[in-house]
Scaffold this active site. Structure first.
Site, PDB file in Angstrom:
ATOM      1  N   HIS A  26      -7.390 -37.025 -48.353  1.00 48.88           N
ATOM      2  CA  HIS A  26      -8.576 -37.335 -49.153  1.00 48.88           C
ATOM      3  C   HIS A  26      -9.139 -38.736 -48.822  1.00 48.88           C
ATOM      4  O   HIS A  26     -10.228 -38.878 -48.291  1.00 48.88           O
ATOM      5  CB  HIS A  26      -8.228 -37.306 -50.648  1.00 48.88           C
ATOM      6  CG  HIS A  26      -7.614 -36.029 -51.130  1.00 48.88           C
ATOM      7  ND1 HIS A  26      -8.296 -34.823 -51.201  1.00 48.88           N
ATOM      8  CD2 HIS A  26      -6.372 -35.774 -51.595  1.00 48.88           C
ATOM      9  CE1 HIS A  26      -7.495 -33.891 -51.689  1.00 48.88           C
ATOM     10  NE2 HIS A  26      -6.324 -34.429 -51.935  1.00 48.88           N
TER      11      HIS A  26
HETATM   12  O1  RIB Z   1      -8.216 -35.825 -55.914  1.00 50.89           O
HETATM   13  C1  RIB Z   1      -7.711 -36.619 -54.865  1.00 50.89           C
HETATM   14  C2  RIB Z   1      -7.755 -38.070 -55.238  1.00 50.89           C
HETATM   15  O2  RIB Z   1      -6.921 -38.281 -56.372  1.00 50.89           O
HETATM   16  C3  RIB Z   1      -7.185 -38.977 -54.130  1.00 50.89           C
HETATM   17  O3  RIB Z   1      -7.813 -40.234 -54.202  1.00 50.89           O
HETATM   18  C4  RIB Z   1      -5.740 -39.107 -54.516  1.00 50.89           C
HETATM   19  O4  RIB Z   1      -5.157 -40.324 -54.035  1.00 50.89           O
HETATM   20  C5  RIB Z   1      -5.848 -39.152 -56.016  1.00 50.89           C
HETATM   21  O5  RIB Z   1      -6.172 -40.491 -56.388  1.00 50.89           O
END
Ligand code: RIB
Ligand code: CA
Length: 313
Positions: free
Chosen positions: A243
């Site tokens: 992500h």
């Molecule tokens: O949904 C994914 C996000 O939520 C990413 O930033 C992960 O690190 C969590 O913070």
């Protein structure tokens, strides 16, 4: 080459860690003015400690790390140990940090930096709940107009939610903060689950991290191997979705991503859809566009960039 000045706002988290490593491995393109930590994946004492662990893993103990808000603006903190493990960095065994935590509160650092740097020259890179950013905008309303760009990981449209059927974790944890940021008028680029779920650490890609034969390569391989369990189980994914590194990769090679300039509003009232990013992808409303919402990624190019840069550390 023009160096972009950035502040990384983060809740490490294995994927945050990889995003930070990618940024610290690219000093010719990115000047990391500071790393501001927020409660999210795990509580604040762990996110600030993990940020320092990662800076030292990168061999950059001089990076300024700040602790910020330890809970959302208006709600109880929701964490994600079920994804990231008890420490937030489960997977590799990494040494305790020895570099100091800065004395200033992260919010004050954000305000001071945006006021002292020339207007429009600082990029904010939120990788967790938007509590620090929103608090800074509330405390110093003048700074939103001074932000060069906000490039954040959060939200979803076609992918719906990962923490509830309707919401992505970062937005869900602090929807009021997200609402403030998306209404701030600052230029925003969004990396939603719609692209991050296409940046999957398959076995081949994980093998390429290991093949670097460096402590960083091994740590990234072990972090992503730990972190992938949740998505494998839930989505049947062939690997962990990276992500947060999508934010850093956009700063380095924006051409890896495509998206649309659209309106996004945040659900802050309905308990059923709390934290939903209501993205007007098909432009069916008169609501004014307020962000560039990414929809696709060149995943091969992303992993080639990431692996090449990690090899530098
Ligand atoms: O949904 C994914 C996000 O939520 C990413 O930033 C992960 O690190 C969590 O913070
Ligand atoms: Ca994060």
């Amino acid at each position: 080459m023009h160096r972009r000045k950035i502040i990384i706002d983060t809740d490490p988290g294995q994927d945050d860690a990889v995003a930070i490593l990618l940024a610290l491995a690219s000093p010719e393109a990115l000047e990391v003015l500071g790393i501001t930590c927020v409660a999210g994946n795990v509580p604040l004492p762990l996110t600030e400690k993990n940020a320092r662990i990662i800076c030292e893993l990168a061999g950059k103990p001089d990076v300024k790390v700040f602790a910020g808000c330890d809970r959302p603006l208006a709600r109880k903190l929701v964490t994600a140990e079920h994804v990231h493990g008890k420490t937030g960095l489960d997977g590799p065994v990494l040494p305790e940090p020895t570099m100091p935590l800065q004395a200033d509160h992260a919010v004050d650092f954000i305000i001071k930096t945006l006021r002292s740097e020339p207007s429009g020259t600082v990029t904010l890179c939120p990788l967790g709940p938007l509590t620090n950013i929103a608090t800074a905008f509330q405390k110093a309303p003048d700074i939103a107009a001074r932000v060069g760009e906000i490039v954040l990981m959060g939200g979803a449209y076609f992918e719906a939610g990962n923490i509830t059927p309707a919401a992505e974790f970062n937005i869900y944890v602090d929807p009021e903060a997200a609402d403030i940021v998306f209404k701030s008028g600052a230029p925003i680029t969004v990396m939603p689950l719609d692209v991050t779920h296409k940046a999957l650490v398959t076995k081949e890609r994980n093998d390429a991290f290991r093949a670097l034969k460096t402590p960083v390569g091994a740590a990234v391989a072990e972090m992503t191997e730990f972190f992938e369990r949740f998505d494998r189980e839930k989505y049947g994914s062939p690997g962990a979705p990276l992500h947060d590194p999508c934010v850093t990769a956009y700063l380095l090679q924006p051409e890896l991503f495509t998206g649309r300039h659209i309106n996004v509003e945040i659900e802050t009232l309905s308990e059923l859809t709390l934290g939903m990013t209501v993205a007007d992808w098909w432009r069916v409303t008169e609501r004014a566009p307020n962000c560039t919402f990414m929809g696709n990624i060149d995943a091969e190019g992303f992993f080639a960039l990431l692996t090449e840069r990690l090899a530098r550390l």
